[in-house]
Motif scaffolding. Sequence first.
Motif, PDB file in Angstrom:
ATOM      1  N   ARG A  92       0.836  -1.205   0.000  1.00 51.91           N
ATOM      2  CA  ARG A  92       0.000   0.000   0.000  1.00 51.91           C
ATOM      3  C   ARG A  92       0.871   1.255   0.000  1.00 51.91           C
ATOM      4  NH1 ARG A  92      -2.898   2.647   5.158  1.00 51.91           N
ATOM      5  NH2 ARG A  92      -3.946   4.367   4.120  1.00 51.91           N
ATOM      6  N   ASP A  95       2.786   1.694  -3.270  1.00 53.44           N
ATOM      7  CA  ASP A  95       1.927   2.188  -4.355  1.00 53.44           C
ATOM      8  C   ASP A  95       1.663   3.683  -4.202  1.00 53.44           C
ATOM      9  OD1 ASP A  95      -0.018   1.756  -6.628  1.00 53.44           O
ATOM     10  OD2 ASP A  95      -1.427   2.417  -5.081  1.00 53.44           O
ATOM     11  N   LEU A  96       1.414   4.130  -2.971  1.00 50.45           N
ATOM     12  CA  LEU A  96       1.152   5.554  -2.750  1.00 50.45           C
ATOM     13  C   LEU A  96       2.389   6.399  -3.038  1.00 50.45           C
ATOM     14  CD1 LEU A  96      -1.022   5.415   0.498  1.00 50.45           C
ATOM     15  CD2 LEU A  96      -1.741   6.253  -1.741  1.00 50.45           C
ATOM     16  N   ARG A  99       2.822   6.643  -6.813  1.00 51.09           N
ATOM     17  CA  ARG A  99       1.836   7.520  -7.439  1.00 51.09           C
ATOM     18  C   ARG A  99       1.784   8.902  -6.769  1.00 51.09           C
ATOM     19  NH1 ARG A  99      -3.648   5.871  -7.413  1.00 51.09           N
ATOM     20  NH2 ARG A  99      -3.343   4.770  -5.441  1.00 51.09           N
ATOM     21  N   GLY A 101       0.851   9.755  -3.882  1.00 53.53           N
ATOM     22  CA  GLY A 101      -0.390   9.975  -3.162  1.00 53.53           C
ATOM     23  C   GLY A 101      -1.613  10.111  -4.031  1.00 53.53           C
ATOM     24  N   LEU A 169      -1.159   8.232   6.926  1.00 55.78           N
ATOM     25  CA  LEU A 169      -1.300   6.811   6.624  1.00 55.78           C
ATOM     26  C   LEU A 169      -1.784   6.014   7.823  1.00 55.78           C
ATOM     27  CD1 LEU A 169       1.983   6.249   4.570  1.00 55.78           C
ATOM     28  CD2 LEU A 169      -0.314   6.763   3.709  1.00 55.78           C
ATOM     29  N   LEU A 181       2.621  10.148   4.452  1.00 53.64           N
ATOM     30  CA  LEU A 181       3.245  10.321   3.151  1.00 53.64           C
ATOM     31  C   LEU A 181       3.689  11.774   3.097  1.00 53.64           C
ATOM     32  CD1 LEU A 181       3.547   8.472   0.576  1.00 53.64           C
ATOM     33  CD2 LEU A 181       1.739   9.879  -0.418  1.00 53.64           C
ATOM     34  N   CYS A 192       8.984  11.809  -3.092  1.00 57.43           N
ATOM     35  CA  CYS A 192       7.929  11.382  -2.184  1.00 57.43           C
ATOM     36  C   CYS A 192       8.473  10.260  -1.297  1.00 57.43           C
ATOM     37  CB  CYS A 192       6.729  10.886  -2.991  1.00 57.43           C
ATOM     38  SG  CYS A 192       5.290  10.450  -1.995  1.00 57.43           S
TER      39      CYS A 192
END
Length: 262
Positions: A92, A95-96, A99, A101, A169, A181, A192
């Motif tokens: 998770r 992935d954030l 991308r 966020g 998060l 994040l 990031c």
Amino acid sequence: AAGGREPRDLRFAAKAYASAEAKYAAAWKDPPDVGGVSGAFGNPDLFFNRGHLRRYVEDYAGACADFGRARDLDGALPAQDALDDTQRWVRRVEDLVRRKGALKPKRRYELDAALRSNAGLKAPSGYAERTLADLARAPLGASDADAAAHFRSAANARTFVVLVVALELRRDGAVPPDAYLAFGRGTAATPCVALSVYDGDTAKLAPGAVVVVLDPVVVQVPSPDAGGDGYAAVHCGDAAKILLDGKPLPTVLRATSSSTTN
């Protein structure tokens, strides 16, 4: 399981687990075949509990290895659930981070503007600002006897990094207590990262807050999937190293458990 403790306490616990594991390894040998059934000896609770300690300090690869060994030794333990839950969390966050966020352009612009502003940003004399790309990474799981060794990393001493919180998060969880994040200043694309806070009062650490992290400890969390990129995380094990509006976050002691909430 890991509780709200100082990194020193975590190191003592890690060394105790390593010592116990070594004694079991010396006292027991896995027989290749006993009565036609291949056997294995060991203490599943040792691996299960150390898995939680490693997960607490975000050594997720080491935690999954321990949970797997605990499962193989005692199928009655919820070790597979812990392993699956740990991998879901890493996927998770990975992935954030990848991308960034998945934020809308307007929100990204607002966060980037906050990063560019120096309003309220203060760092002690003798500290130099660095970008995330310039910071050295501390090794995770470098020693079985010291699961929290990275908290003592001095590779980025006398430097600071500026971060803006983008997303919350987890708050008051167990792995780690508070996770966010965040975006950092960069020379090109805004980097990031995950931001992990262990002993700070984060009541005011809301999305949009800009913080100065002193002597930053940066780790690279590996992906649980082949070919995955993983992600970088800034670990804050000392509330005095996180400045908000020029002041360190107040210190709090959390009593955490082995449970995990997403």
